[in-house]
Write a protein that holds these residues in place. Structure first.
Motif, short mmCIF file in Angstrom:
data_model
loop_
_atom_site.label_atom_id
_atom_site.label_comp_id
_atom_site.label_asym_id
_atom_site.label_seq_id
_atom_site.Cartn_x
_atom_site.Cartn_y
_atom_site.Cartn_z
N PRO A 45 -11.58 21.38 2.95
CA PRO A 45 -11.51 20.25 2.03
C PRO A 45 -10.08 20.07 1.51
O PRO A 45 -9.33 21.05 1.38
N GLY A 46 -9.72 18.85 1.20
CA GLY A 46 -8.41 18.58 0.62
C GLY A 46 -7.88 17.23 1.05
O GLY A 46 -8.50 16.53 1.85
N GLY A 47 -6.73 16.88 0.49
CA GLY A 47 -6.13 15.60 0.82
C GLY A 47 -4.85 15.37 0.06
O GLY A 47 -4.34 16.28 -0.61
N GLY A 48 -4.36 14.16 0.16
CA GLY A 48 -3.05 13.81 -0.38
C GLY A 48 -3.01 13.67 -1.89
O GLY A 48 -3.99 13.30 -2.52
N LEU A 49 -1.84 13.97 -2.42
CA LEU A 49 -1.60 13.79 -3.86
C LEU A 49 -1.60 12.31 -4.18
O LEU A 49 -1.14 11.48 -3.38
N GLU A 50 -2.09 11.96 -5.37
CA GLU A 50 -2.12 10.58 -5.83
C GLU A 50 -1.35 10.47 -7.14
O GLU A 50 -1.50 11.33 -8.02
N GLY A 51 -0.56 9.41 -7.25
CA GLY A 51 0.19 9.16 -8.49
C GLY A 51 1.05 10.35 -8.86
O GLY A 51 1.74 10.92 -8.03
N ARG A 55 -0.06 19.51 -7.37
CA ARG A 55 -0.82 19.98 -6.20
C ARG A 55 -2.15 20.59 -6.63
O ARG A 55 -3.15 20.41 -5.95
N GLU A 56 -2.15 21.30 -7.76
CA GLU A 56 -3.39 21.90 -8.25
C GLU A 56 -4.41 20.82 -8.62
O GLU A 56 -5.59 20.94 -8.29
N GLN A 57 -3.95 19.78 -9.32
CA GLN A 57 -4.85 18.69 -9.69
C GLN A 57 -5.42 18.00 -8.45
O GLN A 57 -6.61 17.67 -8.41
N ALA A 58 -4.58 17.79 -7.45
CA ALA A 58 -5.05 17.16 -6.21
C ALA A 58 -6.09 18.03 -5.51
O ALA A 58 -7.09 17.52 -5.00
N ALA A 59 -5.87 19.34 -5.49
CA ALA A 59 -6.82 20.25 -4.85
C ALA A 59 -8.19 20.13 -5.51
O ALA A 59 -9.21 20.00 -4.82
N ALA A 64 -13.74 18.01 -5.46
CA ALA A 64 -14.84 17.33 -6.14
C ALA A 64 -15.29 16.09 -5.36
O ALA A 64 -16.50 15.87 -5.18
N GLU A 65 -14.34 15.28 -4.89
CA GLU A 65 -14.68 14.06 -4.15
C GLU A 65 -15.39 14.37 -2.84
O GLU A 65 -16.36 13.70 -2.48
N GLU A 66 -14.91 15.37 -2.12
CA GLU A 66 -15.41 15.64 -0.77
C GLU A 66 -16.65 16.53 -0.74
O GLU A 66 -17.40 16.50 0.24
N THR A 67 -16.87 17.32 -1.80
CA THR A 67 -17.98 18.26 -1.77
C THR A 67 -18.89 18.17 -2.98
O THR A 67 -19.98 18.74 -2.97
N GLY A 68 -18.45 17.52 -4.04
CA GLY A 68 -19.21 17.48 -5.29
C GLY A 68 -19.09 18.77 -6.09
O GLY A 68 -19.69 18.89 -7.15
N ILE A 69 -18.34 19.72 -5.61
CA ILE A 69 -18.22 21.02 -6.29
C ILE A 69 -17.06 20.97 -7.28
O ILE A 69 -15.92 20.71 -6.90
N THR A 70 -17.38 21.18 -8.54
CA THR A 70 -16.36 21.17 -9.60
C THR A 70 -16.27 22.50 -10.32
O THR A 70 -15.31 22.74 -11.05
N GLU A 71 -17.27 23.35 -10.14
CA GLU A 71 -17.27 24.66 -10.81
C GLU A 71 -16.54 25.67 -9.92
O GLU A 71 -17.17 26.37 -9.13
N THR A 106 -23.19 26.45 -4.03
CA THR A 106 -23.10 26.25 -2.58
C THR A 106 -23.69 24.92 -2.12
O THR A 106 -23.50 24.55 -0.97
N ARG A 107 -24.36 24.21 -3.01
CA ARG A 107 -24.90 22.90 -2.63
C ARG A 107 -23.77 21.88 -2.68
O ARG A 107 -23.02 21.83 -3.65
N THR A 108 -23.66 21.08 -1.64
CA THR A 108 -22.60 20.07 -1.59
C THR A 108 -23.18 18.68 -1.77
O THR A 108 -24.35 18.43 -1.49
N ASP A 109 -22.33 17.78 -2.24
CA ASP A 109 -22.67 16.37 -2.42
C ASP A 109 -21.44 15.58 -1.99
O ASP A 109 -20.40 15.63 -2.64
N MET A 110 -21.57 14.86 -0.89
CA MET A 110 -20.43 14.15 -0.33
C MET A 110 -20.38 12.69 -0.77
O MET A 110 -19.78 11.86 -0.11
N GLY A 111 -20.94 12.40 -1.93
CA GLY A 111 -20.99 11.03 -2.43
C GLY A 111 -19.65 10.46 -2.83
O GLY A 111 -19.54 9.25 -3.01
N GLY A 112 -18.63 11.27 -3.00
CA GLY A 112 -17.33 10.79 -3.43
C GLY A 112 -16.35 10.52 -2.31
O GLY A 112 -15.15 10.31 -2.55
N LEU A 113 -16.82 10.50 -1.06
CA LEU A 113 -15.92 10.27 0.07
C LEU A 113 -15.32 8.87 0.03
O LEU A 113 -15.98 7.91 -0.36
#
Length: 168
Positions: A45-51, A55-59, A64-71, A106-113
């Motif tokens: 998972p990962g992607g480009g920096l925005e604004g 790098r930590e914030q982008a990670a 969160a966007e790609e997996t729904g995992i925030t914890e 371990t449950r993922t949610d790809m709704g933020g793609l």
């Protein structure tokens, strides 16, 4: 690549996440070329920096966007690499930093793609080190199985390891 990076001739700045669960499994996404689903691979998972993101914030945002995992507990940068590859009709050049992160979820949610990700990501899977070492599928970075085994055996490096560039 962002317009600013492309205009300046710089690679796209990317943060990636080596996400491990309590059993030391790694989460990988399954991707494919939008116009050729037979051309597929696994990636972190990962992607480009925005604004003005760090790098930590982008990670954390990308995870969160790609997996729904925030914890997650975001750890140090493990590896850095330059890569260049064709995707979706253009060439991408990226300066990637790989962060270690741990989670109990371990449950993922790809709704933020994003729209492009919805056209090119078909799922996610947790892999053991042994499964990754014996896999015959394409995985990026190409040395991920070896790098993960070293990480699990020796712990994070004292300083980020610079990986050899990957040009596809």
């Amino acid at each position: 690549m962002t317009a600013d990076a492309a205009a300046a001739g710089r690679p796209r700045q990317v943060s990636r996440v080596i996400l491990l669960d309590p059993a030391d499994r790694i989460l990988l996404l399954h991707g494919f070329e939008p116009n050729d689903p037979a051309d597929h691979w696994w990636f972190t998972p990962g992607g480009g920096l925005e604004g003005g993101e760090t790098r930590e914030q982008a990670a954390l945002r990308e995870l969160a966007e790609e997996t729904g995992i925030t914890e997650v507990d975001l750890g140090p940068v493990l590896w850095q690499r330059y890569c260049s590859f064709p995707f979706d009709g253009r060439r991408w050049e990226q300066d990637e930093w790989y962060y270690l992160a741990r989670t109990t979820r371990t449950r993922t949610d790809m709704g933020g793609l994003t729209e492009l990700e919805r056209r090119s990501v078909s799922g996610a899977r947790w892999w053991t080190s042994e499964e990754l070492l014996s896999a015959h599928e394409t995985v990026y970075p190409t040395r991920l199985a070896e790098l993960l085994r070293t990480l699990l055996d020796d712990g994070p490096p004292g300083a980020p390891v610079v990986l050899a560039p990957e040009i596809v």
